[in-house]
Design an enzyme around this catalytic site. Structure first.
Site, PDB file in Angstrom:
ATOM      1  N   SER A  69       0.836  -1.201   0.000  1.00  0.00           N
ATOM      2  CA  SER A  69       0.000   0.000   0.000  1.00  0.00           C
ATOM      3  C   SER A  69       0.870   1.251   0.000  1.00  0.00           C
ATOM      4  O   SER A  69       1.709   1.432  -0.884  1.00  0.00           O
ATOM      5  CB  SER A  69      -0.954  -0.048   1.196  1.00  0.00           C
ATOM      6  OG  SER A  69      -1.945   0.950   1.102  1.00  0.00           O
TER       7      SER A  69
ATOM      8  N   ASP B 223     -10.185  -4.231  -5.719  1.00  0.00           N
ATOM      9  CA  ASP B 223      -9.565  -3.516  -4.608  1.00  0.00           C
ATOM     10  C   ASP B 223     -10.196  -2.135  -4.539  1.00  0.00           C
ATOM     11  O   ASP B 223      -9.975  -1.301  -5.421  1.00  0.00           O
ATOM     12  CB  ASP B 223      -8.044  -3.422  -4.829  1.00  0.00           C
ATOM     13  CG  ASP B 223      -7.299  -2.749  -3.690  1.00  0.00           C
ATOM     14  OD1 ASP B 223      -7.944  -2.152  -2.813  1.00  0.00           O
ATOM     15  OD2 ASP B 223      -6.054  -2.823  -3.679  1.00  0.00           O
TER      16      ASP B 223
ATOM     17  N   HIS C  63      -7.530  -5.263  -0.389  1.00  0.00           N
ATOM     18  CA  HIS C  63      -6.324  -4.438  -0.466  1.00  0.00           C
ATOM     19  C   HIS C  63      -5.105  -5.083   0.202  1.00  0.00           C
ATOM     20  O   HIS C  63      -4.039  -4.479   0.224  1.00  0.00           O
ATOM     21  CB  HIS C  63      -6.615  -3.079   0.191  1.00  0.00           C
ATOM     22  CG  HIS C  63      -5.572  -2.042  -0.050  1.00  0.00           C
ATOM     23  ND1 HIS C  63      -5.163  -1.656  -1.313  1.00  0.00           N
ATOM     24  CD2 HIS C  63      -4.825  -1.294   0.822  1.00  0.00           C
ATOM     25  CE1 HIS C  63      -4.234  -0.721  -1.210  1.00  0.00           C
ATOM     26  NE2 HIS C  63      -4.005  -0.493   0.074  1.00  0.00           N
TER      27      HIS C  63
END
Length: 267
Positions: free
Chosen positions: A95, A217, A245
């Site tokens: 991320s 996602d 995610h």
């Protein structure tokens, strides 16, 4: 300063192998990589750490000024690399850590020789021809909700971020991780994460790069993965058969296969 204590650095795996640094995302800590570590330790030296303000890091080292930009977190990465005298390491970032890794690699490519970007997003807010997945009002509401009731926000948002509603234990784990983070420090990290724009930094990446996105996602749609791949010359894009995610938690076998395949192909 004792960087290894400050960032709760853990080193494991094969001391003779190439070093792989695993970096967690917002609201998480190094424990989120526990399903990936076993796939790496035989052949690679594995470094795990917590950003200041997360996990078992030294919270007294937190500075709102430093961590109000992704550069502050990139400095954490480079401090860890310097403390361990890492050379040509592979940085695996989940991320927002994918972008932190970009900044670190662009600053010190001698330290970080390759990147693996898991569910990356250089900008979460839509902008003209760019689709980040959110409009500015969405992000403003998200941050206002987080700041007014962090625990309530965590309980609501973590399962959405994780996806995989049929496996509620995954959402519960992410919720617990969010809730274990100091709310004030989480507020700073959240603003830094969701208001950042690292698109121009992608064009400066000069090291081999693997981009991993997921079929579904809500935080980083597939258009974002494609954008990152196109912006980084010579990068490889793999779309994992995974939803949510956090594929390293929800689909570890597919994620690990992609990572180890990339590592095996590096010189």
């Amino acid at each position: 300063m004792d960087i290894e204590r400050r960032n709760n650095v853990v080193v494991t795996g094969n001391p003779q192998g190439r070093t792989v640094v695993l970096a967690h995302g917002f609201g998480c800590d190094q424990n989120m990589w526990r399903l990936t570590v076993p796939a790496l330790v035989r052949d690679y030296r594995v470094v795990l750490f917590d950003y200041v303000g997360s996990g078992r890091s030294d919270l007294s080292a937190f500075s709102e000024d430093r961590y109000a930009s992704l550069d502050g977190y990139a400095r954490d990465v480079l401090d860890v690399c310097a403390a361990l005298d890492l050379r040509d390491a592979v940085f695996v970032g989940h991320s927002v850590s994918a972008m932190i890794g970009v900044l670190a690699a662009n600053t010190a490519p001698e330290r970080i020789g390759a990147l693996v970007m898991v569910a990356p997003s250089p900008r979460y807010i839509d902008d003209e021809d760019y689709r980040g997945g959110f409009n500015a009002e969405d992000i403003d509401e998200l941050l206002e909700s987080l700041e007014s009731n962090y625990l309530g926000w965590s309980a609501t948002m973590a399962p959405v971020i994780m996806g995989n509603a049929e496996r509620p234990e995954l959402g519960e784990e992410l919720t617990n991780s969010f809730c274990a983070t100091d709310p004030g420090m989480a507020r700073v990290f959240a603003r830094t994460t969701f208001l950042s724009d690292s698109r121009d930094d992608l064009k400066k990446v000069s090291v081999p790069t693997l981009v991993l996105d997921c079929t579904q996602d809500v935080i980083a749609p597939r258009e974002v993965g494609a954008f990152v791949h196109q912006a980084i010359e010579g990068s490889t894009l793999i779309t994992l058969n995974a939803t949510g995610h956090c594929p390293h938690m929800s689909a570890p076998e597919a994620t690990n296969e992609a990572i180890t395949g990339f590592l095996a192909g590096l010189r």
